[in-house]
Design an enzyme around this catalytic site. Sequence first.
Site, PDB file in Angstrom:
ATOM      1  N   GLY A 143      43.887  64.074   9.299  1.00 35.28           N
ATOM      2  CA  GLY A 143      43.382  62.151   9.114  1.00 35.28           C
ATOM      3  C   GLY A 143      45.577  62.436   9.540  1.00 35.28           C
ATOM      4  CB  CYS A 144      47.457  58.791   9.754  1.00 36.67           C
ATOM      5  SG  CYS A 144      47.365  57.896   7.918  1.00 36.67           S
ATOM      6  CG  PHE A 145      49.986  59.802   5.024  1.00 38.36           C
ATOM      7  CD1 PHE A 145      51.008  59.510   5.568  1.00 38.36           C
ATOM      8  CD2 PHE A 145      48.897  59.148   4.409  1.00 38.36           C
ATOM      9  CE1 PHE A 145      51.664  58.223   4.531  1.00 38.36           C
ATOM     10  CE2 PHE A 145      49.438  57.625   3.930  1.00 38.36           C
ATOM     11  CZ  PHE A 145      51.079  57.559   4.611  1.00 38.36           C
ATOM     12  CB  THR A 146      47.197  65.222   7.109  1.00 36.19           C
ATOM     13  OG1 THR A 146      46.179  64.710   8.264  1.00 36.19           O
ATOM     14  CG2 THR A 146      45.716  65.050   5.937  1.00 36.19           C
TER      15      THR A 146
END
Length: 287
Positions: free
Chosen positions: A90-93
């Site tokens: 994922g992006c935030f991750t």
Amino acid sequence: SMKDIEAIGKDSDFVFIGLPHGHAMKVGKALENLPVRIIDLGADYRFHDTSVYEAWYHVPHTHPDAKRVYGLAELYREEIRDAKIIGNAGCFTTASILALAPLARQHLIDVNTIIVDAKSGVSGAGRSPKQANHFPELYDNFRAYNVAHHRHTPEIEQAVTDLSGEATVINFTPHLVPMSRGILSTCYATLKEGVTPDFVDAAFEKAYGKEFFIRLLGRGGYPSTKEVRGSNFCDIAWHIDERTHRVIVLSAIDNLVKGAAGQAVQNFNIACGFDEKMGLDFVPMYP
């Protein structure tokens, strides 16, 4: 229909899936006996433990025995090379795990003191019109959302647990910023006793010194979203607060490139044995 999916699978070497969560497993299951390989940009194949997925995404996981790996290129490159299914991170991750990984791997931090405070541009919410993302609502405004409940929390916990070998629980707070693209993640953790600033510097250098898409701005640096906009780069810097004995790591990515499509292409390049930079080494847009 599933017949169409099977026809596509028979005709393809690789299938990229960009569907809402819950739908990719149907595709993966339909293709499991074909030689075609899969990169899923959603969450269905990101978790080792499907019960964690079910608890956070509230849908049953229908393909728990899938042969899958976590698609964060710099950390799981060797596993990605031969993977049948790659669960694109994922992006935030991506921003947060890359910031924390060197410290977790070298056991320099107490993993249960991690706080991740991240901000994203509005493209992270997709293209469906929503009142909160409407220009007059969003512009000149700043707010947090999904406090203590954001679905990227267990993904960060899984990676830190995996890298450190220690069960990890974190606090993750996302914020929406009035810009179209970009993520800045600020990650806090308490340093273990005896850990000096030099240890921290060395951990980042060892982890990423040779990585093309990670640019280390060093201790005291300040990554910014505009410097990675439209690129597959992740810019990382760290600060050490001697007073509180904490390390603060700052990480910037473009949520649509390194946080999604660019990472998928990077994983594809690794899986195919191509040069990892293929299609990705263009110049960032500034301003």
